[in-house]
Design an enzyme around this catalytic site. Structure first.
Site, PDB file in Angstrom:
ATOM      1  N   ALA A 167      19.805  54.140  47.617  1.00  0.00           N
ATOM      2  CA  ALA A 167      19.236  53.066  47.036  1.00  0.00           C
ATOM      3  C   ALA A 167      18.950  51.622  47.801  1.00  0.00           C
ATOM      4  CB  ALA A 167      18.822  53.193  45.589  1.00  0.00           C
ATOM      5  N   ALA A 242      30.127  48.803  50.843  1.00  0.00           N
ATOM      6  CA  ALA A 242      30.288  50.097  50.695  1.00  0.00           C
ATOM      7  C   ALA A 242      31.798  50.072  49.535  1.00  0.00           C
ATOM      8  CB  ALA A 242      30.361  51.367  51.751  1.00  0.00           C
ATOM      9  N   ARG A 243      32.741  50.295  49.860  1.00  0.00           N
ATOM     10  CA  ARG A 243      33.809  50.644  48.718  1.00  0.00           C
ATOM     11  C   ARG A 243      34.937  50.586  49.570  1.00  0.00           C
ATOM     12  NH1 ARG A 243      31.269  50.330  45.324  1.00  0.00           N
ATOM     13  NH2 ARG A 243      31.045  51.510  43.179  1.00  0.00           N
ATOM     14  N   ASP A 267      33.319  43.239  51.607  1.00  0.00           N
ATOM     15  CA  ASP A 267      33.215  42.555  50.377  1.00  0.00           C
ATOM     16  C   ASP A 267      34.001  43.382  49.056  1.00  0.00           C
ATOM     17  OD1 ASP A 267      31.843  41.024  48.043  1.00  0.00           O
ATOM     18  OD2 ASP A 267      31.224  42.538  47.688  1.00  0.00           O
ATOM     19  N   GLU A 272      42.070  47.219  45.490  1.00  0.00           N
ATOM     20  CA  GLU A 272      41.380  46.273  44.297  1.00  0.00           C
ATOM     21  C   GLU A 272      42.202  46.040  42.685  1.00  0.00           C
ATOM     22  OE1 GLU A 272      37.139  46.151  44.383  1.00  0.00           O
ATOM     23  OE2 GLU A 272      37.094  46.208  46.462  1.00  0.00           O
ATOM     24  N   HIS A 299      34.089  41.333  46.150  1.00  0.00           N
ATOM     25  CA  HIS A 299      33.894  42.071  45.458  1.00  0.00           C
ATOM     26  C   HIS A 299      32.263  42.053  44.435  1.00  0.00           C
ATOM     27  CE1 HIS A 299      33.317  46.927  44.232  1.00  0.00           C
ATOM     28  NE2 HIS A 299      32.737  46.785  43.949  1.00  0.00           N
ATOM     29  N   ALA A 301      29.424  41.602  45.814  1.00  0.00           N
ATOM     30  CA  ALA A 301      27.742  41.796  46.316  1.00  0.00           C
ATOM     31  C   ALA A 301      26.755  41.883  45.658  1.00  0.00           C
ATOM     32  CB  ALA A 301      27.505  42.798  47.345  1.00  0.00           C
ATOM     33  N   TRP A 302      27.508  42.928  44.446  1.00  0.00           N
ATOM     34  CA  TRP A 302      26.262  43.052  43.227  1.00  0.00           C
ATOM     35  C   TRP A 302      26.458  41.947  41.533  1.00  0.00           C
ATOM     36  CZ3 TRP A 302      28.298  42.308  38.076  1.00  0.00           C
ATOM     37  CH2 TRP A 302      29.295  42.159  37.782  1.00  0.00           C
TER      38      TRP A 302
END
Length: 334
Positions: A167, A242-243, A267, A272, A299, A301-302
């Site tokens: 997505a 991504a991760r 990101d 982490e 981190h 981005a979300w």
């Protein structure tokens, strides 16, 4: 039935006013932040039926039936469930549900922001400006150039390779194409291409930008390293939303410092929360180096109001669906 719900990480998206379908009842215990060692004891203390997490590790020890005998459901308020021991959960019959699709717009827009910041070399230019270099040199136009010699490409001259086409990847493709960029989708590394995808190595060699939006799996760990960077174009911009662990961070730093690639927007990190002691990308000498075209974000981005609303909605849907036996198959991870 009465359900004991334990939310272990409300610091990310807060906690909505959770309910359970009538005639069931529930009580909710919440913690702003939990370390992996806290998970089992906190679930045990609350005699939890349902656990809500975001990124904290849920180990096999925390899932020991002797410790958490009533635990029936874990909801990850995230798309990824790689921090949960899914095999251990499945072995004792604990259902694991995720919340996919909640952050698609935010992550895709952040990827675009990171790309543009790196392509336009905003951070090196800003650092040079603040250092007082403009009056000294007379112009800072070279800080906007890759290797101080190659001006940035216009969007119409970009070829963007997507690694991961879920997505988020599809939304990234829409945004980048809207700016006139050519978008290609890389096949899995070592796999024969299908559905119009481009072989992995060819995608890396062709692209002027590579955007990572794939999950972290055994297949994608260490996906990009020294060998892959060596095949990229010298002005290529890497964007990783991504991760952590998908990119070899030390190899990326070497590629940036040596001019093997043109820039990177990152990101996510292998460890982490990340900091100078855990990631070479965040070391003090990197932050002080005006020549390194690296835009690093923590981190985030979300993060968006829309994501928070979506998380609350899908979390409630998952709890209701589990209790009513109406779970959506695409959200079941164990």
């Amino acid at each position: 039935m009465h359900y004991n719900i334990v939310a272990l990480e409300t610091m990310f998206s807060g906690l909505p006013n959770l309910t359970v379908p009538a005639p069931h009842t529930c009580s909710v215990v919440s913690f702003e932040r939990s370390a992996p060692v806290d998970v089992g004891p906190r679930l045990a203390a609350a005699d939890a039926d349902i656990a809500i997490i975001t990124t904290v590790a849920v180990t096999a020890a925390a899932l020991d039936i002797a410790l958490t005998p009533r635990l029936k459901l874990i909801v990850a308020v995230a798309a990824g469930t790689d921090t949960i021991d899914l095999a251990a959960a499945a072995a004792r019959g604990v259902r694991v549900l995720n919340c996919p699709g909640c952050n698609v717009d935010a992550v895709a827009e952040h990827a675009l922001a990171l790309f543009l910041a790196c392509r336009r070399r905003l951070l090196p230019s800003s650092r040079a400006l603040y250092s007082g270099a403009w009056p000294q040199r007379g112009t800072l136009i070279r800080t906007a150039m890759t290797g101080q010699t190659h001006p940035p490409r216009a969007c119409a001259a970009e070829t963007v390779a997507l690694i991961g086409y879920g997505a988020v990847g599809k939304r990234v493709a829409t945004l980048f194409r809207a700016l006139g960029m050519r978008v290609i989708v890389a096949a899995r590394k070592g796999a024969l291409p299908s559905d119009g995808r481009v072989p992995f190595q060819e995608a890396l060699q062709t692209a002027s930008a590579v955007v990572l939006c794939c999950p972290r799996t055994p297949e994608t760990l260490g996906l990009l390293g020294e060998a892959e960077f060596a095949t990229m174009q010298p002005d290529c911009v890497l964007v990783n939303v991504a991760r952590g662990g998908v990119v070899d961070e030390q190899a990326l730093l070497v590629a940036l410092r040596s001019g093997i690639i043109g820039g990177a927007g990152v990101d996510v990190y292998g460890q982490e929360p990340a900091g100078p002691d855990s990631s070479p990308l965040l070391a003090a000498d990197v932050a002080a180096d005006l020549s390194i075209n690296l835009m690093a974000t923590p981190h985030t981005a979300w993060v968006s109001a829309q994501t928070t609303d979506n998380n609350a909605r899908v979390l409630q849907e998952n709890i209701d669906g589990f209790i009513l036996g109406e779970m959506l198959a695409e959200r079941i991870r164990a």
